[in-house]
Scaffold this motif. Sequence first.
Motif, PDB file in Angstrom:
ATOM      1  N   LEU A 166       0.821  -1.209   0.000  1.00 37.76           N
ATOM      2  CA  LEU A 166       0.000   0.000   0.000  1.00 37.76           C
ATOM      3  C   LEU A 166       0.857   1.261   0.000  1.00 37.76           C
ATOM      4  O   LEU A 166       0.547   2.242  -0.681  1.00 37.76           O
ATOM      5  CB  LEU A 166      -0.934   0.000   1.213  1.00 37.76           C
ATOM      6  CG  LEU A 166      -2.073  -1.034   1.195  1.00 37.76           C
ATOM      7  CD1 LEU A 166      -2.815  -1.028   2.529  1.00 37.76           C
ATOM      8  CD2 LEU A 166      -3.038  -0.744   0.053  1.00 37.76           C
ATOM      9  N   VAL A 167       1.935   1.250   0.776  1.00 35.99           N
ATOM     10  CA  VAL A 167       2.845   2.401   0.838  1.00 35.99           C
ATOM     11  C   VAL A 167       3.460   2.649  -0.532  1.00 35.99           C
ATOM     12  O   VAL A 167       3.507   3.796  -1.014  1.00 35.99           O
ATOM     13  CB  VAL A 167       3.939   2.179   1.895  1.00 35.99           C
ATOM     14  CG1 VAL A 167       5.056   3.211   1.752  1.00 35.99           C
ATOM     15  CG2 VAL A 167       3.345   2.246   3.297  1.00 35.99           C
ATOM     16  N   VAL A 168       3.927   1.591  -1.182  1.00 39.47           N
ATOM     17  CA  VAL A 168       4.588   1.735  -2.484  1.00 39.47           C
ATOM     18  C   VAL A 168       3.615   2.259  -3.529  1.00 39.47           C
ATOM     19  O   VAL A 168       3.926   3.199  -4.276  1.00 39.47           O
ATOM     20  CB  VAL A 168       5.187   0.381  -2.922  1.00 39.47           C
ATOM     21  CG1 VAL A 168       5.602   0.435  -4.392  1.00 39.47           C
ATOM     22  CG2 VAL A 168       6.381   0.017  -2.060  1.00 39.47           C
ATOM     23  N   VAL A 169       2.427   1.660  -3.607  1.00 42.08           N
ATOM     24  CA  VAL A 169       1.444   2.085  -4.611  1.00 42.08           C
ATOM     25  C   VAL A 169       1.043   3.536  -4.392  1.00 42.08           C
ATOM     26  O   VAL A 169       1.006   4.348  -5.333  1.00 42.08           O
ATOM     27  CB  VAL A 169       0.206   1.161  -4.573  1.00 42.08           C
ATOM     28  CG1 VAL A 169      -0.917   1.752  -5.421  1.00 42.08           C
ATOM     29  CG2 VAL A 169       0.567  -0.230  -5.063  1.00 42.08           C
ATOM     30  N   THR A 170       0.746   3.893  -3.143  1.00 41.97           N
ATOM     31  CA  THR A 170       0.344   5.271  -2.846  1.00 41.97           C
ATOM     32  C   THR A 170       1.461   6.253  -3.154  1.00 41.97           C
ATOM     33  O   THR A 170       1.223   7.313  -3.758  1.00 41.97           O
ATOM     34  CB  THR A 170      -0.062   5.398  -1.361  1.00 41.97           C
ATOM     35  OG1 THR A 170      -1.115   4.477  -1.075  1.00 41.97           O
ATOM     36  CG2 THR A 170      -0.517   6.808  -1.042  1.00 41.97           C
ATOM     37  N   ALA A 171       2.681   5.924  -2.761  1.00 38.51           N
ATOM     38  CA  ALA A 171       3.819   6.812  -3.003  1.00 38.51           C
ATOM     39  C   ALA A 171       4.073   6.987  -4.492  1.00 38.51           C
ATOM     40  O   ALA A 171       4.373   8.089  -4.959  1.00 38.51           O
ATOM     41  CB  ALA A 171       5.066   6.264  -2.314  1.00 38.51           C
ATOM     42  N   ALA A 172       3.937   5.895  -5.266  1.00 37.02           N
ATOM     43  CA  ALA A 172       4.175   5.971  -6.708  1.00 37.02           C
ATOM     44  C   ALA A 172       3.154   6.875  -7.382  1.00 37.02           C
ATOM     45  O   ALA A 172       3.505   7.729  -8.217  1.00 37.02           O
ATOM     46  CB  ALA A 172       4.129   4.571  -7.312  1.00 37.02           C
ATOM     47  N   ILE A 173       1.882   6.722  -7.032  1.00 35.43           N
ATOM     48  CA  ILE A 173       0.827   7.525  -7.648  1.00 35.43           C
ATOM     49  C   ILE A 173       0.975   9.000  -7.259  1.00 35.43           C
ATOM     50  O   ILE A 173       0.862   9.895  -8.110  1.00 35.43           O
ATOM     51  CB  ILE A 173      -0.555   6.990  -7.247  1.00 35.43           C
ATOM     52  CG1 ILE A 173      -0.762   5.586  -7.833  1.00 35.43           C
ATOM     53  CG2 ILE A 173      -1.663   7.926  -7.734  1.00 35.43           C
ATOM     54  CD1 ILE A 173      -2.037   4.905  -7.374  1.00 35.43           C
ATOM     55  N   LEU A 174       1.238   9.262  -5.982  1.00 33.05           N
ATOM     56  CA  LEU A 174       1.411  10.640  -5.526  1.00 33.05           C
ATOM     57  C   LEU A 174       2.649  11.291  -6.149  1.00 33.05           C
ATOM     58  O   LEU A 174       2.625  12.459  -6.545  1.00 33.05           O
ATOM     59  CB  LEU A 174       1.504  10.688  -4.005  1.00 33.05           C
ATOM     60  CG  LEU A 174       0.217  10.373  -3.231  1.00 33.05           C
ATOM     61  CD1 LEU A 174       0.488  10.398  -1.728  1.00 33.05           C
ATOM     62  CD2 LEU A 174      -0.885  11.366  -3.585  1.00 33.05           C
ATOM     63  N   GLY A 175       3.727  10.526  -6.234  1.00 37.82           N
ATOM     64  CA  GLY A 175       4.952  11.060  -6.822  1.00 37.82           C
ATOM     65  C   GLY A 175       4.762  11.439  -8.275  1.00 37.82           C
ATOM     66  O   GLY A 175       5.226  12.500  -8.731  1.00 37.82           O
ATOM     67  N   ASP A 176       4.056  10.597  -9.029  1.00 39.73           N
ATOM     68  CA  ASP A 176       3.791  10.913 -10.432  1.00 39.73           C
ATOM     69  C   ASP A 176       2.886  12.124 -10.558  1.00 39.73           C
ATOM     70  O   ASP A 176       3.022  12.920 -11.489  1.00 39.73           O
ATOM     71  CB  ASP A 176       3.155   9.704 -11.120  1.00 39.73           C
ATOM     72  CG  ASP A 176       4.176   8.634 -11.462  1.00 39.73           C
ATOM     73  OD1 ASP A 176       5.354   8.801 -11.094  1.00 39.73           O
ATOM     74  OD2 ASP A 176       3.805   7.627 -12.099  1.00 39.73           O
ATOM     75  N   SER A 177       1.934  12.266  -9.628  1.00 37.81           N
ATOM     76  CA  SER A 177       1.044  13.426  -9.662  1.00 37.81           C
ATOM     77  C   SER A 177       1.820  14.718  -9.417  1.00 37.81           C
ATOM     78  O   SER A 177       1.561  15.742 -10.065  1.00 37.81           O
ATOM     79  CB  SER A 177      -0.071  13.269  -8.622  1.00 37.81           C
ATOM     80  OG  SER A 177      -0.925  12.185  -8.949  1.00 37.81           O
ATOM     81  N   VAL A 178       2.773  14.667  -8.506  1.00 42.62           N
ATOM     82  CA  VAL A 178       3.629  15.838  -8.277  1.00 42.62           C
ATOM     83  C   VAL A 178       4.465  16.124  -9.514  1.00 42.62           C
ATOM     84  O   VAL A 178       4.614  17.274  -9.941  1.00 42.62           O
ATOM     85  CB  VAL A 178       4.530  15.620  -7.048  1.00 42.62           C
ATOM     86  CG1 VAL A 178       5.551  16.749  -6.927  1.00 42.62           C
ATOM     87  CG2 VAL A 178       3.694  15.532  -5.779  1.00 42.62           C
ATOM     88  N   GLY A 179       5.024  15.062 -10.124  1.00 41.69           N
ATOM     89  CA  GLY A 179       5.783  15.239 -11.355  1.00 41.69           C
ATOM     90  C   GLY A 179       4.946  15.849 -12.469  1.00 41.69           C
ATOM     91  O   GLY A 179       5.428  16.680 -13.247  1.00 41.69           O
TER      92      GLY A 179
END
Length: 230
Positions: free
Chosen positions: A64-77
């Motif tokens: 859950l941490v990895v999936v959430t972090a990946a989606i949020l990181g791409d949104s910031v990008g």
Amino acid sequence: MSVTSTIVEPVLNFSGVPAYALVGGLAFGEAALFFGFLLPGETAVIIGGVLAYQQSVSLTVMSLVVVTAAILGDSVGYEVGKRYGGRLLGTRIFARHQEAIAGAQGFLRRSGGRAVFLGRFTAFLRAVMPGMAGAARMPYRKFLIFNALGGITWGLGFTLLGYLAGASYHRLELYAGRFSQAILLVVLVAVAILLIRRHRAKAAMLAADALPPAHERTSPDSAARPSAES
């Protein structure tokens, strides 16, 4: 020992909240802060799976941490690209990657959301694709759908692979890197084929424009035939 191994080896001694924070932070920063140029995110995610195998963390929570972090990181990008995309891609950090960036931009224009999804599985595209989608003004709702699909597939897949690999994660890390390189090669070949086709079509159009109109063309027979008046 490689630079990547030197960076990630100490993570194997982490457990609990520090492990979640570190793996999640690396997954987040790959696109948001362009960490992907230094450390492929799947390496950190595989390590997270290995930590779950070692019972240092929960497999469910780590996923859950990895999936959430990946989606949020791409949104910031995406937001960074939307606001500063043109200037950012011209900075020194991207100077050596201009050809690959041009190819990725062509891939994005041609494939749209699919490019966002497939870009998640290649280290270079994972770092730059969200920013380029923002710079291209792709609708955020469309971006988020494909970004989420890619983040879920990538995050769950590599975390589970790390868990199943256990202590053999070094071999899995090698296979993951080769898989990413194969996808990038396919993308570059597709872009090259597209550019060649466009070049040939443009050349054909220029050649057609250079010809005189049909009513002004004179066949050799008509030119040689004397006129009736003479």
